[in-house]
Scaffold this active site. Structure first.
Site, PDB file in Angstrom:
ATOM      1  CE1 TYR A 287      -2.874   3.008   0.794  1.00 46.60           C
ATOM      2  CE2 TYR A 287      -3.294   2.484   2.866  1.00 46.60           C
ATOM      3  CZ  TYR A 287      -3.632   3.163   1.969  1.00 46.60           C
ATOM      4  OH  TYR A 287      -4.426   4.480   1.991  1.00 46.60           O
TER       5      TYR A 287
ATOM      6  CE  LYS B 105      -6.189   1.299  -0.995  1.00 42.80           C
ATOM      7  NZ  LYS B 105      -5.817   2.461  -0.944  1.00 42.80           N
TER       8      LYS B 105
HETATM    9  O1  MN9 Z   1      -8.483   4.090  -0.354  1.00 42.70           O
HETATM   10  C1  MN9 Z   1      -8.701   6.149  -0.274  1.00 42.70           C
HETATM   11  N1  MN9 Z   1      -7.486   6.702   0.155  1.00 42.70           N
HETATM   12  C2  MN9 Z   1      -7.427   7.446   1.355  1.00 42.70           C
HETATM   13  C3  MN9 Z   1      -8.316   4.985  -0.979  1.00 42.70           C
HETATM   14  O2  MN9 Z   1      -8.625   7.534   1.977  1.00 42.70           O
HETATM   15  C4  MN9 Z   1      -6.013   7.691   1.965  1.00 42.70           C
HETATM   16  C5  MN9 Z   1      -9.359   7.207  -1.355  1.00 42.70           C
HETATM   17  O3  MN9 Z   1     -10.497   6.565  -2.007  1.00 42.70           O
HETATM   18  C6  MN9 Z   1      -9.586   8.659  -0.966  1.00 42.70           C
HETATM   19  O4  MN9 Z   1     -10.513   8.468   0.133  1.00 42.70           O
HETATM   20  C7  MN9 Z   1     -10.515   9.378  -2.103  1.00 42.70           C
HETATM   21  C8  MN9 Z   1     -10.681  10.805  -1.566  1.00 42.70           C
HETATM   22  O5  MN9 Z   1      -9.507  11.559  -1.763  1.00 42.70           O
HETATM   23  O6  MN9 Z   1      -9.739   9.265  -3.384  1.00 42.70           O
END
Ligand code: MN9
Length: 290
Positions: free
Chosen positions: A133, A162
């Protein structure tokens, strides 16, 4: 090989911050009916970093018992302490998860050798495919294609990344320097851009309520209907812009609650959604279809 749209599952909480199991089941069934291709469980979106290890294990257990084998599932087991990450990795393996993922250890600015050793320890404990990640903005460690290549060469269990970063060029570099690697785009607001740079799929938090939209975007991209994919991405960006202003997870929980799945609060120190944020969410719900 995994691909497509994976929901980074939110954790519904009761008012006392315990896991709301009924809502968790509803949320999962709603996502499955939206057509998402898999779940990423226990990551940033689940508020895992605000949970104790025993709670994280319970969450992995609950989600697996609800989903069964209907879609592939990745358990996020990353932690600041290798011991915790290993314990979670063993749990994920025993529960029958298809893969694990881990954020790099954070806070102490660990050197590269320490980070690599952490990943090897996690891979050995899990004995499952491992997805690194990469979340530089969140934990200060930025994965490059060279570093990724050396980690992937050290153990055949490394399967993918990821990539939660705006560095789109890196996606192409991961794909081109590591054979058979699977890369998931991590920021939903650049999902289409990530796919066009070679990502095999996307894992994200907004898919909790926009699964249908992003599955459509993914399919449109794959079938060459770029105009449709761009339209879907543009609208998603309008929505995410508002969410970023008021708090992404708080807005997601509010939207889903208004859609009939009681998601409860985010854990402290996240603040509750402001009244202005609540009004903005209502406005989103009246303007777009989910
Ligand atoms: O898992 C998410 N990353 C984090 C992925 O929250 C750090 C994203 O889906 C974000 O929440 C999204 C909004 O910035 O892209």
């Amino acid at each position: 090989m995994m691909n497509g749209i994976f929901t980074a599952l939110l954790t519904p909480f009761n008012d006392d911050y315990s896991i709301n199991e009924k809502s968790l089941e509803k949320l999962i069934e709603f996502n499955l009916s939206s057509g998402v291709n898999g779940f990423y469980v226990g990551g940033s979106t689940s508020e895992a970093m605000l949970m104790r290890v025993d709670e994280r294990k319970r969450l992995l257990e609950l989600v697996k018992s609800i989903v069964g084998s209907r879609v592939p599932m990745i358990a996020h087991v990353g932690a600041i302490s290798t011991i915790d990450a290993e314990e979670l990795a063993v749990k994920a393996k025993n529960l029958g998860y298809d893969a694990v993922s881990a954020v790099a250890p954070f806070y102490y600015s660990f050197g590269l050798d320490a980070v690599k050793q952490y990943y090897l320890d996690v891979a050995k404990s899990a004995d499952l495919p491992v997805y690194i990640y990469n979340f530089p903005a969140g934990n200060g460690f930025g994965l490059t294609a060279d570093i990724a290549k050396s980690i992937f060469e050290s153990d055949s269990r490394f399967a993918g990344i990821k990539h939660t970063s705006n560095d789109l060029f890196a996606i192409r570099q991961f794909k081109d320097s590591i054979e058979n690697i699977t890369v998931f785009n991590g920021y939903d607001e650049i999902c289409l851009a990530g796919l066009s740079m070679g990502a095999d799929g996307a894992i994200g938090s907004t898919y909790n309520f926009m699964g249908k939209r992003f599955v459509k975007l993914y399919n449109s991209f794959k079938s060459g209907n770029i105009a449709e994919a761009e339209k879907l991405q543009k609208e998603a960006c309008e929505i995410i812009t508002v969410m970023c202003k008021y708090g992404v997870f708080q807005c997601e929980k509010e939207i889903l609650t208004l859609m009939g799945i009681d998601m409860g609060p985010c854990r402290k120190p996240f603040l509750p959604l402001s009244d202005e944020g609540k009004a903005a969410v209502k406005d989103i719900l009246s303007k777009y279809e989910f």
